[in-house]
Design a protein around this motif. Structure first.
Motif, PDB file in Angstrom:
ATOM      1  N   GLU A 165       2.351  -1.746  -6.756  1.00 10.35           N
ATOM      2  CA  GLU A 165       1.995  -0.322  -6.669  1.00 10.35           C
ATOM      3  C   GLU A 165       2.188   0.371  -8.014  1.00 10.35           C
ATOM      4  O   GLU A 165       1.333   1.138  -8.446  1.00 10.35           O
ATOM      5  CB  GLU A 165       2.869   0.377  -5.615  1.00 10.35           C
ATOM      6  CG  GLU A 165       2.450   0.110  -4.202  1.00 10.35           C
ATOM      7  CD  GLU A 165       3.346   0.830  -3.198  1.00 10.35           C
ATOM      8  OE1 GLU A 165       3.872   1.908  -3.539  1.00 10.35           O
ATOM      9  OE2 GLU A 165       3.509   0.298  -2.096  1.00 10.35           O
ATOM     10  N   ALA A 166       3.309   0.096  -8.663  1.00  5.83           N
ATOM     11  CA  ALA A 166       3.641   0.796  -9.906  1.00  5.83           C
ATOM     12  C   ALA A 166       2.769   0.341 -11.080  1.00  5.83           C
ATOM     13  O   ALA A 166       2.436   1.155 -11.947  1.00  5.83           O
ATOM     14  CB  ALA A 166       5.110   0.600 -10.240  1.00  5.83           C
ATOM     15  N   THR A 197       6.323  -8.275  -6.856  1.00  9.01           N
ATOM     16  CA  THR A 197       6.742  -7.642  -5.588  1.00  9.01           C
ATOM     17  C   THR A 197       5.744  -6.543  -5.217  1.00  9.01           C
ATOM     18  O   THR A 197       5.005  -6.053  -6.082  1.00  9.01           O
ATOM     19  CB  THR A 197       8.140  -7.003  -5.740  1.00  9.01           C
ATOM     20  OG1 THR A 197       8.067  -5.967  -6.718  1.00  9.01           O
ATOM     21  CG2 THR A 197       9.181  -8.038  -6.140  1.00  9.01           C
ATOM     22  N   GLU A 241       6.359  -3.498  -4.659  1.00 12.16           N
ATOM     23  CA  GLU A 241       6.682  -2.291  -5.421  1.00 12.16           C
ATOM     24  C   GLU A 241       6.088  -2.356  -6.829  1.00 12.16           C
ATOM     25  O   GLU A 241       5.561  -1.369  -7.348  1.00 12.16           O
ATOM     26  CB  GLU A 241       8.207  -2.093  -5.529  1.00 12.16           C
ATOM     27  CG  GLU A 241       8.936  -1.858  -4.204  1.00 12.16           C
ATOM     28  CD  GLU A 241       9.218  -3.157  -3.451  1.00 12.16           C
ATOM     29  OE1 GLU A 241       9.362  -4.226  -4.081  1.00 12.16           O
ATOM     30  OE2 GLU A 241       9.276  -3.095  -2.211  1.00 12.16           O
ATOM     31  N   GLN A 242       6.192  -3.537  -7.447  1.00 18.94           N
ATOM     32  CA  GLN A 242       5.611  -3.716  -8.785  1.00 18.94           C
ATOM     33  C   GLN A 242       4.093  -3.600  -8.728  1.00 18.94           C
ATOM     34  O   GLN A 242       3.471  -3.053  -9.636  1.00 18.94           O
ATOM     35  CB  GLN A 242       6.004  -5.079  -9.365  1.00 18.94           C
ATOM     36  CG  GLN A 242       7.465  -5.196  -9.716  1.00 18.94           C
ATOM     37  CD  GLN A 242       7.854  -6.627 -10.078  1.00 18.94           C
ATOM     38  OE1 GLN A 242       7.294  -7.582  -9.548  1.00 18.94           O
ATOM     39  NE2 GLN A 242       8.834  -6.758 -10.967  1.00 18.94           N
TER      40      GLN A 242
END
Length: 186
Positions: free
Chosen positions: A102-103, A97, A99-100
């Motif tokens: 980015e993290a 995803t 978000e993943q």
């Protein structure tokens, strides 16, 4: 082979000359039936020799062909065993995803680099992916239909979903692309 034919012709001429000559140093000529037996034996030996020579040449050519095939296709078992690794890495990359991403940017970049390197190794060894697109025509030579379903705005025989990428090893199918096919009548 032509040099052997010349030798054969020379020996044939020598035997014919012996038959035509008179007695040599007081010896009687070979009897005609003995001469004929020698000619038959010579012809038989020549025939067997030429067959053995042809067999040796065929064995050499067959060995060369087998060596080339072993060189090109010898790694097909290992290649087949590596395809699930490709599939799992592809699935892992597809489910990431934003978000993943980015993290865990470094980890995801490492996975993507590993995937690219795997594809480079495949390419180096003559393994090419078969990646059909949705809407392509189904080809039973390189595709495997996993299901058939009616789908509006498609024609029968069109690919409507790609479930697994296929692979070719040089000119041989390593694994067909697994696809869903439209059954909607045209």
């Amino acid at each position: 082979m032509s040099e052997h034919k010349e030798e054969y012709e020379d020996s044939s001429a020598a035997l014919d000359a012996m038959a035509e000559e008179g007695p040599v140093d007081g010896e009687d000529n070979l009897a005609e039936d003995e001469l004929e037996a020698l000619r038959a034996e010579r012809d038989d030996l020549y025939e067997r020799f030429m067959r053995a020579l042809a067999d040796a040449e065929n064995a050499r050519k067959r060995g060369e062909k087998d060596r080339r095939e072993a060189e090109q296709y010898g790694g097909s078992k290992l290649a087949r065993d590596m395809l699930p690794v490709f599939d799992n890495m592809k699935r892992a990359i597809e489910v990431i995803t934003p978000e993943q991403r980015e993290a865990q940017a470094s980890l995801i970049e490492g996975i993507e680099l590993t995937m690219r390197e795997l594809l480079n190794v495949f390419k180096k060894h003559g393994i090419e992916p078969i990646s059909p697109e949705i809407g392509d025509k189904f080809d039973p030579q390189i595709h495997e239909a996993m299901f058939e379903a009616p789908l509006p705005d498609t024609k029968a025989g069109e690919i409507i979903q790609v479930t697994t990428v296929g692979f070719m090893l040089h000119d041989r199918l390593l694994r067909p692309a697994q696809v869903g096919v439209s059954s909607t009548p045209g």
